[in-house]
Write a protein that holds these residues in place. Structure first.
Motif, PDB file in Angstrom:
ATOM      1  N   PRO A   1       2.149   9.297   8.921  1.00 45.88           N
ATOM      2  CA  PRO A   1       1.222   8.193   9.218  1.00 45.88           C
ATOM      3  C   PRO A   1       0.733   7.443   7.991  1.00 45.88           C
ATOM      4  O   PRO A   1       0.398   6.283   8.103  1.00 45.88           O
TER       5      PRO A   1
ATOM      6  N   GLU B   1       6.854  10.693   9.149  1.00 49.01           N
ATOM      7  CA  GLU B   1       8.069  10.226   8.492  1.00 49.01           C
ATOM      8  C   GLU B   1       8.173  10.865   7.115  1.00 49.01           C
ATOM      9  O   GLU B   1       7.220  10.798   6.328  1.00 49.01           O
TER      10      GLU B   1
ATOM     11  N   VAL C   1       6.032  11.776   2.033  1.00 53.08           N
ATOM     12  CA  VAL C   1       5.735  11.408   3.414  1.00 53.08           C
ATOM     13  C   VAL C   1       5.381   9.929   3.390  1.00 53.08           C
ATOM     14  O   VAL C   1       4.723   9.473   2.454  1.00 53.08           O
ATOM     15  N   THR C   2       5.840   9.141   4.370  1.00 56.40           N
ATOM     16  CA  THR C   2       5.435   7.725   4.401  1.00 56.40           C
ATOM     17  C   THR C   2       4.681   7.334   5.667  1.00 56.40           C
ATOM     18  O   THR C   2       4.111   6.251   5.716  1.00 56.40           O
TER      19      THR C   2
ATOM     20  N   ALA D   1       1.201   7.039   3.389  1.00 58.87           N
ATOM     21  CA  ALA D   1       2.089   7.423   2.294  1.00 58.87           C
ATOM     22  C   ALA D   1       1.454   8.466   1.395  1.00 58.87           C
ATOM     23  O   ALA D   1       0.293   8.336   1.002  1.00 58.87           O
TER      24      ALA D   1
ATOM     25  N   LEU E   1       0.910   3.921  -3.057  1.00 59.03           N
ATOM     26  CA  LEU E   1       0.506   5.302  -2.797  1.00 59.03           C
ATOM     27  C   LEU E   1       1.628   6.245  -3.206  1.00 59.03           C
ATOM     28  O   LEU E   1       1.392   7.289  -3.811  1.00 59.03           O
ATOM     29  N   LEU E   2       2.872   5.869  -2.875  1.00 59.51           N
ATOM     30  CA  LEU E   2       4.009   6.695  -3.293  1.00 59.51           C
ATOM     31  C   LEU E   2       4.045   6.817  -4.818  1.00 59.51           C
ATOM     32  O   LEU E   2       4.331   7.875  -5.352  1.00 59.51           O
TER      33      LEU E   2
ATOM     34  N   SER F   1     -10.532  10.150   8.639  1.00 63.99           N
ATOM     35  CA  SER F   1     -10.305  11.569   8.463  1.00 63.99           C
ATOM     36  C   SER F   1     -11.238  12.058   7.370  1.00 63.99           C
ATOM     37  O   SER F   1     -11.797  11.255   6.622  1.00 63.99           O
TER      38      SER F   1
ATOM     39  N   ASN G   1       0.822  -1.216   0.000  1.00 63.83           N
ATOM     40  CA  ASN G   1       0.000   0.000   0.000  1.00 63.83           C
ATOM     41  C   ASN G   1       0.853   1.261   0.000  1.00 63.83           C
ATOM     42  O   ASN G   1       0.599   2.195  -0.754  1.00 63.83           O
ATOM     43  N   SER G   2       1.888   1.293   0.854  1.00 64.62           N
ATOM     44  CA  SER G   2       2.784   2.455   0.850  1.00 64.62           C
ATOM     45  C   SER G   2       3.406   2.628  -0.525  1.00 64.62           C
ATOM     46  O   SER G   2       3.462   3.725  -1.068  1.00 64.62           O
TER      47      SER G   2
ATOM     48  N   LYS H   1      -7.018   1.974   9.262  1.00 62.23           N
ATOM     49  CA  LYS H   1      -6.272   1.027  10.085  1.00 62.23           C
ATOM     50  C   LYS H   1      -7.220   0.043  10.766  1.00 62.23           C
ATOM     51  O   LYS H   1      -8.386   0.369  10.981  1.00 62.23           O
TER      52      LYS H   1
ATOM     53  N   TYR I   1      -2.803  14.660   7.661  1.00 58.65           N
ATOM     54  CA  TYR I   1      -3.392  14.759   8.997  1.00 58.65           C
ATOM     55  C   TYR I   1      -2.594  13.872   9.949  1.00 58.65           C
ATOM     56  O   TYR I   1      -2.380  12.694   9.672  1.00 58.65           O
TER      57      TYR I   1
END
Lengths: 650, 650
Positions: B633, B612, B630-631, B635, A190-191, A634, A186-187, A606, B604
């Protein structure tokens, strides 16, 4: 040689099975050996694993070639592209603390992918990110993805998710590094902003996580499932086989067009004696590929899958294909559209059952020969509900007078010829008018309509029936008598990417009708809006607002929500219902696909965090539209404010 | 009557003080009474608070007007727009469970804002969302914001944040409803996508949250601070005053152009005796507005603020104004630009100190009359570093030979006339060349340059000095000898909105030079990239990668990160440094504003969650650029991949 063909015509990619190989600079031999052995493609290391740019002497590097596995000429272009998936050096570690290793990794990755592009390979498989961080790997890959041509990059991700800690309700119990591998993927994506050429190859280990956790992957772009020979069990006869859990997983992957790749050394001593069932799969001379028994087992799983039901087969071409919802009120349907929907016999038999029950309730047996019930079909189209109503009358021996009201003058032509053909002139009166304008000569006992869209009220059934209610008797019956829309959050990478490709806001604020396939359904559906007919309240409003909270099962792990799948369920009359809400869906009905409400930015949730969603149905003087938003974990932007991107005209 | 004028010319909006009033349908009287009493504007309820749409008889509604406070004609257009801020009915509750109340609220809100627009009011204040949910309120307001004309909407938010639970490390200790009000604002503005006409009016209560928590608001669009008379203390003489904490808050708000509004009933019995200091503020006839003592106290706070330092005054016009960084290597600077930067005496005196120390280290006193040091100014511009070097030589009585290397032929013209004017012909040789190409006739002892940008290396000092290092002696000195960039996460609503207004990706992937003002700095800075000169490693690279983790102090509460403020600090020589990193910044230097790296989507961050961040400095053959992401909270996308949006040309 493909695994077989699934009965029912699903010729998907998943028929092809590959094998992961060791580095070998005799590529022609490597390929012919494995293809001869029954595999369709090889996962082949492209570069000598001993190579490190930093160890190369700068002076000699100008006169020597990079240590690739053979030149481009050792295979034909079509062999390269159909039978070889490039395997990027597995030592690569772009997030190492060691700067030399990091730089070597970056140089090598770029060299290997440039080489694979030169060979026109269809795909390369990228090594699993090492450790839990992947930002530099993603940065480097994202640079590459911007100018990649047509090649796919499969990021190799093991299917692991720690369960213990979560089950015990104590995340601290989890060991460090014991991460949910989906989070890594996922990270990474998304990156790289969901880049459409970045997909996943799943490594399947000997233990398979919970069903909910595994199901997340059905909404992701998984292209291959790699099974190590170590993950196989041994059956009574000594042959390799898989656990039930693995079998379910592989079958589900087959269903989602995922290819299997077999990896590792043979660890089963398969009996040499040629059993009858193996004769056909054995080569002349008795030679068998050392992994043939594993391939045979995978082929067996493929072949024993249930055949696709007829309806699914019919819908194959629509899978994950986004369609704009109909605007039947503003636009007239075409003959072809009527043609298709009239064939939905299940739907009309439900209507017939509902009308029959209403007729019996309305007229007791003793009055059956005396009393004529007035039934109006509003939105009669080319007549299917007229026919269903007349059949219900015949079945219940009730006397019926039918008004067929239809605003589309083209359909009215067909209606007239139908009535003549069937000899219904005495019973059926055709009214060529919009039901909202018609001045009815008498009031109806029963009002029958089929104005429902995939989301129930989205084709403006409420507004139409409000208009028609004037000519329903005070105690009259509406069929349907009520309908409710439902939603559930989904991961739907494919749909998100298709919407994103338009590069505008409008497509992200439009709900689509779509046969959902590569989608992960993350929570049970919940009801959204309900409408009841007739509506007797004194200040009736068709505006609606609903706030919903979804609790995604904790054993799912973290998830990414791309939007909401929407459905409806309608009560036609009393216990006769009709709908597509998954848990209560009417079987074998094909008139409606689900609806999909996208989110402009996917929402990361999460485990244990509730997802709070808001839906509004807004009404203006000329149009009706939905707005939607997420407020927890959020807040998202409000979608489709003032119906700026999508609306249904009145 | 404005509160006063701040010495030093800061004529900001915050000079005007308002008063919150009760509903009064005699608007002319209401206004003259309060303006006469010393207030600049009134916060006036626009509609009779008893009005509820659902209670209005439909038949009579057609013949009666809505119950607004007076017609538009009771005040002149300029009175309406300069002296009245509309107050939207405070009973409005768009997220009530009661559907009638919700519908009444929506109708009334739309009627009142339409009326305020009709009156051309500059702003309306909106009631605080009731409860912790605000989605329907935001949905309705977002619809309104799409077609609002020029009016501002100030959402009223109390400044409250529960501290106990967090201090005790136990969020469950917090009572329900005991929410951080910033969260409410954050949800609201995320739902409305940072709409530029949606801002905040803060209600200040008798207790003020922690400094870190309060500081979040400095990056938000706060337009007014409303202080209730109940929040005032009583001084020894019986007059109202504010706690130290309140005083600091109000002063900080004044500094951020926030207006004060006084609200509530007089609760202090102010002595009737006219003290000398009050004579001027009292009206003839002895009449005093009942809240005059509160107004006087606020004016007193305003007037006692420190005068703006000269440099701040000079920079007033640059506050929060985004500028593209210079490209001094590709573009030649204009005479005007040289003119401004040469005036930075603090900077050049630091250089002089550094050169002096280097000269003394290089040549012991006993050799001073014998040995000539060769100093090269690379990028001499119009000569300020030549002058500083010569002054250092004079001061230390060292013999100096100077080469002034400059690539801009226009600046070389000025250099020649400077040398002639000052009679430096024997000492200074002017070289009209790019330092990277120049073939020096001898090697230098000292290399002096001023190639630093706001982020240190962002104007390609490393690449330029790598090129110049060829003609520095093996043991030669570079001034500066090293420099480091720093970043910190910030809330910067204004900057985010300015970038967003371009509606493209490029502006979100460009760092800007900007005088940061309405910005909340959320954590201490951390170092990013360091460069050292001369660079003696064997495979030197100017590529860099840094991963940083910011821990935002827990008592801040949740935050929204719009991007990163960037700074630099340079070691010129030994203990002589120069820089803008806030904790070590060289005072009274104006050559550099900070740099701002935006995030495409604000991030957020919940309390206690680390942030990070990754920064890369990437080098190609013709350009250098940054990428960032940003990774945690979660990514973000990678920003500026391949330098697609922003780069510095070599």
């Amino acid at each position: 040689m493909p695994l077989g063909e699934r009965y029912g015509g699903d010729k998907s990619e998943s028929r092809y099975c590959g094998i992961e190989t060791e580095f070998d600079d005799d590529m022609p031999n490597l390929l012919s050996y494995n293809v001869h052995g029954g595999f369709d493609f090889v996962l082949a290391t492209l570069m000598d694993p001993k190579y490190r740019p930093s160890l190369v002497d700068i002076d000699t590097s100008r006169s020597t070639a990079l240590p690739f596995a053979g030149s481009d000429l050792v295979l034909s272009p079509s062999q390269w592209s159909s039978h070889v998936v490039g395997k990027i050096s597995s030592w690569i570690d772009l997030d190492s603390e060691d700067e030399i290793l990091r730089q070597d990794s970056e140089i090598t990755l770029k060299q290997e992918i440039a080489w694979a592009s030169h060979l026109s390979l269809q795909a390369c498989i990228l090594p699993t990110p090492k450790g839990s961080s992947c930002a530099n790997y993603a940065r480097c890959l994202n640079q590459i993805l911007q100018n990649l041509g047509g090649m796919q990059l499969w990021l190799r991700i093991p299917m692991v998710k720690p369960e213990d800690g979560i089950e015990a309700g104590n995340p601290e119990y989890m060991r460090e590094g014991d991460v949910d591998s989906w989070e890594l993927w996922n990270s990474f994506r998304l990156l790289c902003e969901h880049h459409s050429q970045l997909s996943v190859a799943i490594d399947i280990w000997s233990s398979v996580p919970s069903a909910a956790s595994v199901a997340r992957w059905y909404g992701e772009p998984v292209r291959a499932a790699i099974i190590n020979t170590n993950s196989f069990l041994t059956n009574a006869k000594g042959y390799p086989c898989l656990s039930k859990r693995h079998q379910r997983l592989i079958t589900a992957f087959f269903d989602h067009s995922v290819q299997v790749v077999i990896s590792g050394q043979p660890v089963h001593k398969v009996p040499v004696a040629t059993s009858a069932s193996n004769v056909d799969t054995q080569n002349e001379g008795g030679w068998r590929h050392p992994l043939k028994a594993y391939l045979d087992y995978v082929a067996f799983l493929y072949q024993k899958m249930d055949p696709l039901p007829e309806q699914e087969r019919f819908e194959l071409g629509y899978r994950d294909y986004l369609q704009s919802p109909l605007q039947p009120l503003m636009d007239n349907l075409e003959a072809q559209t009527y043609e298709i929907f009239e064939k939905d016999t299940v739907k009309y038999s439900q209507y017939q059952r509902a009308v029959a029950k209403a007729l019996v309730d309305r007229v007791p047996d003793e009055d059956a020969s005396r009393v004529t019930t007035v039934l109006m079909v509003v939105g009669a189209g080319r007549g299917p509900l007229v026919r269903a109503s007349l059949q219900a009358a015949e079945e219940t021996e009730r006397k019926l007078k039918v008004y067929a009201v239809e605003k589309n003058p083209n359909a009215v032509v067909t209606l007239h010829s139908l009535v003549k053909l069937e000899g219904w002139e005495q019973t059926v009166t055709i009214i060529s008018s919009d039901m909202r304008d018609w001045d009815a000569p008498e009031k109806a006992d029963i009002l029958v309509s089929e104005l429902l869209g995939s989301f129930g009220d989205n084709e403006l059934s409420p507004e139409c029936l409000d208009g028609a209610q004037r000519f329903l008797k005070e105690d009259g019956i509406s069929i349907p008598s009520s309908y409710t829309s439902f939603i559930q959050p989904v991961t739907a990478c494919k749909l998100y990417n298709d919407i994103k490709s338009h590069k505008d806001l409008v497509h992200f604020e439009t709900p689509y009708v779509v046969k959902l396939h590569r989608v992960a359904r993350l929570a049970n559906t919940q009801p959204v809006f309900t409408f009841t007919h007739p509506e007797h309240s004194d200040k009736p409003s068709n505006q609606r607002y609903k706030k919903l909270q979804f609790d995604i099962p904790e054993d799912t792990g973290a998830t990414l929500i791309h939007g909401f799948a929407g459905y409806f369920d309608a009560t036609l009359y009393k216990d006769v219902h009709l709908g597509i809400e998954p848990s209560t869906a009417t079987p074998n009905m094909f008139s409606w696909f689900p609806i999909f409400f996208p989110l402009r930015a996917p929402v990361y949730v999460k485990p244990g965090t509730p997802l709070e969603v808001h839906f509004w149905r807004c009404c203006g003087s000329t149009k009706v539209w939905y707005e939607w938003s997420v407020t927890a974990p959020s807040a998202s932007p409000l979608h489709n404010t003032n119906g700026r991107s999508y609306w249904v005209g009145l």
